[in-house]
Motif scaffolding. Structure first.
Motif, PDB file in Angstrom:
ATOM      1  N   ASN A  64       0.824  -1.210   0.000  1.00  0.00           N
ATOM      2  CA  ASN A  64       0.000   0.000   0.000  1.00  0.00           C
ATOM      3  C   ASN A  64       0.859   1.263   0.000  1.00  0.00           C
ATOM      4  O   ASN A  64       0.545   2.238  -0.692  1.00  0.00           O
ATOM      5  CB  ASN A  64      -0.943   0.008   1.199  1.00  0.00           C
ATOM      6  N   ARG A  68       0.625   4.061  -2.942  1.00  0.00           N
ATOM      7  CA  ARG A  68       0.303   5.464  -2.632  1.00  0.00           C
ATOM      8  C   ARG A  68       1.485   6.380  -2.952  1.00  0.00           C
ATOM      9  O   ARG A  68       1.307   7.476  -3.469  1.00  0.00           O
ATOM     10  CB  ARG A  68      -0.099   5.626  -1.170  1.00  0.00           C
ATOM     11  N   ASP A  74      -6.406   4.603  -7.641  1.00  0.00           N
ATOM     12  CA  ASP A  74      -7.140   3.758  -6.695  1.00  0.00           C
ATOM     13  C   ASP A  74      -7.757   2.552  -7.391  1.00  0.00           C
ATOM     14  O   ASP A  74      -7.839   1.469  -6.819  1.00  0.00           O
ATOM     15  CB  ASP A  74      -8.238   4.562  -6.000  1.00  0.00           C
ATOM     16  N   GLU A  75      -8.204   2.734  -8.603  1.00  0.00           N
ATOM     17  CA  GLU A  75      -8.830   1.639  -9.352  1.00  0.00           C
ATOM     18  C   GLU A  75      -7.837   0.491  -9.570  1.00  0.00           C
ATOM     19  O   GLU A  75      -8.179  -0.680  -9.423  1.00  0.00           O
ATOM     20  CB  GLU A  75      -9.311   2.175 -10.702  1.00  0.00           C
ATOM     21  N   HIS A  77      -5.196  -0.066  -7.685  1.00  0.00           N
ATOM     22  CA  HIS A  77      -4.943  -0.623  -6.354  1.00  0.00           C
ATOM     23  C   HIS A  77      -6.015  -1.649  -6.004  1.00  0.00           C
ATOM     24  O   HIS A  77      -5.714  -2.751  -5.551  1.00  0.00           O
ATOM     25  CB  HIS A  77      -4.926   0.493  -5.310  1.00  0.00           C
ATOM     26  N   SER A  78      -7.276  -1.291  -6.219  1.00  0.00           N
ATOM     27  CA  SER A  78      -8.369  -2.221  -5.911  1.00  0.00           C
ATOM     28  C   SER A  78      -8.253  -3.499  -6.721  1.00  0.00           C
ATOM     29  O   SER A  78      -8.403  -4.597  -6.196  1.00  0.00           O
ATOM     30  CB  SER A  78      -9.727  -1.565  -6.194  1.00  0.00           C
ATOM     31  N   GLN A  79      -7.966  -3.345  -7.999  1.00  0.00           N
ATOM     32  CA  GLN A  79      -7.890  -4.508  -8.887  1.00  0.00           C
ATOM     33  C   GLN A  79      -6.730  -5.432  -8.509  1.00  0.00           C
ATOM     34  O   GLN A  79      -6.899  -6.643  -8.422  1.00  0.00           O
ATOM     35  CB  GLN A  79      -7.749  -4.038 -10.332  1.00  0.00           C
ATOM     36  N   ARG A  82      -6.523  -5.310  -3.528  1.00  0.00           N
ATOM     37  CA  ARG A  82      -7.714  -5.746  -2.791  1.00  0.00           C
ATOM     38  C   ARG A  82      -8.333  -7.001  -3.392  1.00  0.00           C
ATOM     39  O   ARG A  82      -8.643  -7.953  -2.698  1.00  0.00           O
ATOM     40  CB  ARG A  82      -8.733  -4.615  -2.753  1.00  0.00           C
ATOM     41  N   TYR A  83      -8.544  -6.990  -4.700  1.00  0.00           N
ATOM     42  CA  TYR A  83      -9.227  -8.127  -5.335  1.00  0.00           C
ATOM     43  C   TYR A  83      -8.255  -9.110  -5.985  1.00  0.00           C
ATOM     44  O   TYR A  83      -8.681 -10.108  -6.538  1.00  0.00           O
ATOM     45  CB  TYR A  83     -10.239  -7.621  -6.360  1.00  0.00           C
TER      46      TYR A  83
END
Length: 105
Positions: A64, A68, A74-75, A77-79, A82-83
């Motif tokens: 992270n 950052r 952010d998109e 990062h999520s892909q 997170r996912y």
């Protein structure tokens, strides 16, 4: 609960006690609170609900920081995190009894 009650007011908080022996209990409780038909909410079978180990948490924290620090969207990062990494770690890695767990106060 006291910290949240001070922040949002005690009338706006609900505490749920989860029984690990009843995997569907939390879903049934939410159905009742929301006035939904019984058995409408279904668990996602391919996901684990375990807490990360200290090593896993540190790896994700560092990931992270890099995301950052490099101004990545952010998109993305999520892909990827997170996912991607988190879901892969939770669903395929097993934590052994020798793993350091994170203690909560």
């Amino acid at each position: 609960m006291q910290r949240w009650a001070r922040a949002v007011g005690p009338e706006r908080g609900t505490v749920f006690v989860v029984d690990d022996r009843d995997r569907g209990g939390l879903l049934r409780t939410f159905e009742q609170l929301l006035g939904l038909p019984g058995n409408l909410l279904q668990p996602v079978p391919d996901t684990a609900n375990r807490s990360p180990t200290l090593a896993e948490t540190e790896m994700l924290r560092n990931l992270n920081v890099e995301f950052r620090g490099n101004g990545l969207p952010d998109e993305l990062h999520s892909q990827l995190v997170r996912y991607g990494a988190v879901m892969h770690m939770k669903n395929t890695c097993t934590s052994g009894s020798e793993e350091v767990k994170i203690g909560t106060p």
